[in-house]
Design an enzyme around this catalytic site. Structure first.
Site, mmCIF file in Angstrom:
data_model
loop_
_atom_site.group_PDB
_atom_site.id
_atom_site.type_symbol
_atom_site.label_atom_id
_atom_site.label_comp_id
_atom_site.label_asym_id
_atom_site.label_seq_id
_atom_site.Cartn_x
_atom_site.Cartn_y
_atom_site.Cartn_z
ATOM 1 N N GLU A 123 -10.535 0.053 -3.636
ATOM 2 C CA GLU A 123 -9.845 -0.008 -4.931
ATOM 3 C C GLU A 123 -8.462 -0.611 -4.728
ATOM 4 O OE1 GLU A 123 -8.273 4.222 -5.898
ATOM 5 O OE2 GLU A 123 -9.662 4.420 -4.219
ATOM 6 N N LYS A 125 -4.557 -1.149 -4.374
ATOM 7 C CA LYS A 125 -3.411 -0.305 -4.046
ATOM 8 C C LYS A 125 -2.318 -0.690 -5.037
ATOM 9 C CE LYS A 125 -0.574 1.158 -0.103
ATOM 10 N NZ LYS A 125 0.676 1.311 -0.807
ATOM 11 N N ASP A 127 1.140 -1.022 -6.854
ATOM 12 C CA ASP A 127 2.510 -1.071 -6.355
ATOM 13 C C ASP A 127 3.450 -0.444 -7.381
ATOM 14 O OD1 ASP A 127 4.602 -1.582 -4.719
ATOM 15 O OD2 ASP A 127 4.618 -3.756 -5.006
ATOM 16 N N TYR A 234 -5.826 8.213 -8.992
ATOM 17 C CA TYR A 234 -6.740 7.796 -7.929
ATOM 18 C C TYR A 234 -7.012 8.890 -6.897
ATOM 19 C CZ TYR A 234 -2.139 6.719 -5.951
ATOM 20 O OH TYR A 234 -0.836 6.771 -5.561
ATOM 21 N N LYS A 322 -3.473 -4.295 3.494
ATOM 22 C CA LYS A 322 -2.352 -4.896 2.762
ATOM 23 C C LYS A 322 -2.535 -6.401 2.581
ATOM 24 C CE LYS A 322 1.257 -2.880 2.152
ATOM 25 N NZ LYS A 322 2.223 -2.053 2.884
ATOM 26 N N CYS A 427 20.138 -41.774 -7.437
ATOM 27 C CA CYS A 427 18.798 -41.568 -6.887
ATOM 28 C C CYS A 427 18.820 -41.808 -5.382
ATOM 29 C CB CYS A 427 17.821 -42.526 -7.558
ATOM 30 S SG CYS A 427 16.179 -42.501 -6.826
ATOM 31 N N CYS A 430 16.487 -45.126 -4.602
ATOM 32 C CA CYS A 430 16.803 -46.512 -4.980
ATOM 33 C C CYS A 430 18.268 -46.700 -5.341
ATOM 34 C CB CYS A 430 15.915 -46.953 -6.142
ATOM 35 S SG CYS A 430 16.376 -46.193 -7.708
ATOM 36 N N CYS A 445 16.185 -40.284 -12.400
ATOM 37 C CA CYS A 445 16.593 -41.604 -11.921
ATOM 38 C C CYS A 445 16.366 -42.611 -13.035
ATOM 39 C CB CYS A 445 15.753 -41.967 -10.696
ATOM 40 S SG CYS A 445 15.842 -43.719 -10.268
ATOM 41 N N CYS A 451 12.568 -48.368 -8.715
ATOM 42 C CA CYS A 451 12.588 -47.221 -7.808
ATOM 43 C C CYS A 451 11.223 -47.068 -7.127
ATOM 44 C CB CYS A 451 12.921 -45.960 -8.595
ATOM 45 S SG CYS A 451 12.999 -44.498 -7.543
HETATM 46 S S1 IVH Z 1 -4.691 7.229 -1.936
HETATM 47 C C1 IVH Z 1 -4.133 10.404 1.292
HETATM 48 N N1 IVH Z 1 -5.032 5.210 -3.547
HETATM 49 O O1 IVH Z 1 0.067 4.177 -1.599
HETATM 50 C C2 IVH Z 1 -4.268 9.178 0.468
HETATM 51 N N2 IVH Z 1 -2.858 5.639 -2.723
HETATM 52 O O2 IVH Z 1 0.889 4.113 1.178
HETATM 53 C C3 IVH Z 1 -3.495 9.266 -0.752
HETATM 54 N N3 IVH Z 1 -1.161 4.089 -3.604
HETATM 55 O O3 IVH Z 1 1.465 7.386 -1.502
HETATM 56 C C4 IVH Z 1 -3.228 7.981 -1.367
HETATM 57 N N4 IVH Z 1 -2.528 2.935 -4.880
HETATM 58 O O4 IVH Z 1 1.681 6.004 -3.659
HETATM 59 C C5 IVH Z 1 -4.160 5.898 -2.814
HETATM 60 N N5 IVH Z 1 -5.469 3.474 -5.037
HETATM 61 C C6 IVH Z 1 -4.616 4.176 -4.290
HETATM 62 C C7 IVH Z 1 -3.257 3.859 -4.247
HETATM 63 C C8 IVH Z 1 -2.398 4.606 -3.447
HETATM 64 C C9 IVH Z 1 -1.278 3.081 -4.482
HETATM 65 C C10 IVH Z 1 0.092 4.488 -2.959
HETATM 66 C C11 IVH Z 1 0.415 5.938 -3.069
HETATM 67 C C12 IVH Z 1 0.495 6.415 -1.668
HETATM 68 C C13 IVH Z 1 0.817 5.163 -0.936
HETATM 69 C C14 IVH Z 1 0.413 5.217 0.510
#
Ligand code: IVH
Length: 744
Positions: A123, A125, A127, A234, A322, A427, A430, A445, A451
């Site tokens: 899934e 991650k 930000d 999540y 990542k 330019c 030229c 230019c 040119c």
């Molecule tokens: S699971 C023990 N799922 O990433 C695992 N974390 O670097 C618990 N995060 O503290 C985290 N998306 O803030 C999980 N789909 C996702 C996530 C996620 C973002 C963040 C979260 C966590 C950090 C870890």
């Protein structure tokens, strides 16, 4: 910076002390002030250096080492909440091979054979910032940030204002249940919010994550409420009953309780599936509308999760794969000006090579002169007004397919002798003068015809169907003649086309018919096509010059108005005096602006073209070769408006403005764009304003559109809907096209 192998013990100790101090300061700015000073990539670089030194000198690891910290200490602003179960961090994977290793580790630990099934979810991650929500009896009782993983900040009041966070859980939720997830802001909301900040004169947020963090960590929850925050669930913490036996089942239960869960979560049975999903998510990344920084893999079966347990502060059953960092810090060695095929001068940063988004970058765009100064579109302040100078340490960004760009500068690293960058006035290719356009930020230019950067494009335009229409000179041939080194083959300017045959006949070595791609027949045809075009009507000639904004329509307007090239060139040459743009306004300039359909932008482009000596030379050389036919209007000298100066103003309903003009001119009238003492007749439609007023003041005769048809003794034309292109834009002219800014 000293190589780590070369560090002495004392130097290493001193550097670790400095890194601990510096990174604590960055942590404070990031976590507590929500206002980071350096990019994530720059921060990561510090952390990596710290870790590498510690690896070589394990005895020097400090109790306050950044490598031992998770998150940061909690700010004093908020009450503290100790998490019932700690919030952990995730181990990282950076390559597909790291994911293979992760799966192999799992199998080894669980003593699973290669064939035994092992389901793993993948899934995005998110930000944002993590938040733990505690529900008792289905009611939200507390909300805490991650803090240092053990203790977080109490942001319960603020969390209640977020729409994605239910105050009461739906359905049969367990008595005690903690939902964990990520608070984030969408790109669109972030942009709109920064615009509001700007309008209110408040500081801008660096990115959506900082904006989300800053919005959640407000002492006044009314402020949080006004901010567009979202939440994805999540994971879970303490639970009186865990509602499922797999990750997938529990997340589905959390969705039933009323939370948003991410639609891109999927379960796979092998590493190939995980990695394919990672790359699929990576591809969609820029289109998701919110920031993600990787993909999280989790063992699906909760019983297996339990067996796997934890190593230090990370679960053994999960890993974050990542994405390559999209920003990096490096030194700006030089600024080079590139000239695009339409003459736009684009500043390109020459960088000390650095890896960004997985590729080595040594060039990045700086967009335009304003951007370097810290001024954005519409005059807005960029980078809090920080300008960019050669020698600066800059932040480079490369996101997705977007070309790398310099996004910021670190002022504390600026060399003492770095002066503001002076954008060139000529330019670099030229040496023609370059002008900043009135209608934009582009510096261009003016040496269009000569040119080299623009020549291929200009020559292609010159020979194109609606210009000189020379058959046999396609893209390939134009490129070939342009690049040719030998004088007998070279075509670098329009005039060269017409001297090619001559030069060929004198040469004994480089015969065109002996060159690959040409034969005696095609060469004969080409020369015949060129000879046929030695006479050309004025409007085609003007269009062929490729003057910016002078497309077919405007070329015809000029041709009709001036009748001859000499009359046109004379006005253009006079209009440019005095040379300062702001002082323009003499009679020739006025006459040009008075042409119906021609405005200041077009007139300026024309006078700049004629002001450039290189262009006048190229034009003279061309006129040695070709004859330009005067535009002879077929006029009806006996008509009631013959010899009269007519102005059309307001909305015309029976005909387009250009039709009206063509009709009047065919009847021997002169059509002007402005009303003066010399005007004989004003035809005013609905909505007429200042011109009508001027006519009344001067006592000029005014009639309406119906009156016009009566005057010329004709029935009204059937209503036309075909709209003319706006006069400032000339479709089909390369000079009016956008420049490809790719500096690569
Ligand atoms: S699971 C023990 N799922 O990433 C695992 N974390 O670097 C618990 N995060 O503290 C985290 N998306 O803030 C999980 N789909 C996702 C996530 C996620 C973002 C963040 C979260 C966590 C950090 C870890």
């Amino acid at each position: 910076m000293t190589e780590i192998e070369d560090l002495t013990l004392d130097e290493a100790a001193a550097e670790l002390e400095r890194l601990a101090r510096e990174m604590a300061e960055h942590d404070r700015r990031y976590y507590q002030d929500d206002a980071p000073e350096i990019s994530d990539a720059a921060y990561d670089a510090l952390r990596q250096r710290n870790r590498a030194i510690e690896e070589r000198f394990p005895d020097l690891v400090r109790p306050d080492s950044p490598s031992l910290k998770v998150g940061t200490e909690v700010s004093e602003k908020f009450a503290k909440i100790t998490h019932a179960l700690p919030i952990l961090s995730l181990d990282n994977a950076f390559s597909d091979a790291d994911v293979e290793d992760f799966a192999a580790r799992l199998r080894r630990f669980l003593k699973l054979g290669e064939e035994a099934p092992l389901a793993i979810t993948a899934e995005p991650k998110i930000d944002g910032l993590s938040l733990s929500l505690r529900y008792e009896g289905g009611k939200l009782v507390s909300a805490a940030t991650r803090g240092d993983g053990t203790t977080g900040e109490d942001v319960t009041r603020n969390a209640r204002t977020i729409k994605d966070i239910p105050g009461t859980l739906k359905g049969d939720a367990p008595d005690v249940f903690e939902v964990r997830g990520e608070v984030y802001m969408t790109h669109a909301d972030f942009a709109a919010m920064n615009e509001r900040q700007l309008a209110a004169g408040k500081p801008l947020f660096a990115n959506p994550r900082n904006a989300a963090a800053g919005s959640l960590r407000q002492l006044d929850s009314r402020i949080t409420k006004s901010r567009p925050l979202h939440f994805f669930a999540y994971a879970w913490g303490e639970a009186s009953v865990v509602p499922g036996e797999t990750q997938t089942e529990v997340v589905a239960a959390i969705a039933r309780y009323g939370f948003k869960v991410n639609a891109l979560m999927q379960r796979f049975s092998d590493v190939a599936g995980l990695v394919a999903h990672y790359h699929a998510i990576e591809e969609q990344r820029s289109a998701l509308g919110y920031d993600i920084d990787g993909v999280v893999y989790k063992v699906d079966d909760l019983a297996l999760q339990k067996r796997l347990g934890f190593v230090s502060r990370s679960p053994r059953w999960a890993i974050a794969h990542k994405f390559a960092a999209e920003q990096a810090t490096t030194v700006l060695r030089d600024i080079e000006i590139q000239v695009g095929r339409t003459g736009a001068l684009t500043p390109v940063a020459k960088l000390a090579p650095v890896t960004v988004g997985g590729v080595v970058v040594s060039n990045a765009t700086l967009h335009n002169a304003d951007y370097i100064k810290g001024v954005g579109q519409g005059g807005v302040t960029l980078r809090e007004g920080r300008d960019i100078r050669i020698g600066d340490t800059v932040i480079v960004q490369r996101a997705g397919d977007v070309i790398p760009q310099v996004v910021d500068v670190l002022l504390d690293k600026r060399p003492a002798d770095a002066g503001p960058y002076l954008f060139p006035a000529r330019c670099p290719i030229c040496d023609s003068h370059a002008v900043r356009e009135d209608d934009g930020v582009v510096t261009r230019c003016t040496g269009g015809l000569i040119c080299p950067a623009q020549a291929v494009e200009r020559i292609r335009h010159f020979v194109s169907r609606n210009a000189f229409d020379i058959e046999g000179l396609g893209e390939k041939q134009v490129e070939f003649f342009f690049k040719a080194e030998d004088d007998a083959l070279q075509v670098r300017s329009p005039a060269d086309i017409f001297t090619l045959k001559e030069r060929q006949s004198r040469s004994t070595l480089k015969k065109l018919e002996n060159i690959d791609g040409f034969g005696p027949v095609s060469v004969a045809k080409l020369f015949a096509a060129i000879e046929e075009r030695r006479t050309v009507p004025l409007s085609r000639f003007l269009f062929a010059l490729g003057i910016r904004h002078v497309g077919e329509t405007n070329a015809k307007r000029f041709a009709r108005h001036y009748g001859s090239l000499s009359a046109f060139a004379a006005d253009a040459a006079t209009a440019v005096l005095p040379v300062e743009k702001k002082d323009r306004g003499n009679e020739a300039w006025q006459a040009m602006n008075d042409i119906d359909g021609i405005g200041g932008v077009v007139a300026e482009a024309v006078v700049e073209f004629f002001a450039e000596a290189h262009n006048r030379e190229a034009l003279a050389a061309l006129l040695d070769q070709v004859t330009v036919l005067d535009e002879v209007a077929v006029v009806d000298a006996s008509s009631p408006v013959a010899g009269k100066t007519v102005v059309f103003t307001g909305t015309l309903e029976q005909m387009t403005r250009d039709e009206a003009k063509a009709m009047a001119e065919a009847l021997g009238a002169k059509v002007s764009g402005s009303v003066s003492k010399k005007t004989d007749l004003v035809v005013a439609g609905p909505g007429a304003g200042s011109k009508l007023k001027q006519a009344t003041t001067l006592g000029v005769e005014v009639i309406d559109e119906a009156g016009w048809f009566v005057r010329i003794g004709r029935d009204a034309a059937p209503t036309q809907t075909a709209a003319e292109p706006p006069s400032d834009q000339a479709p089909g002219v390369p000079a009016a096209e956008a420049d490809p800014k790719d500096p690569a």
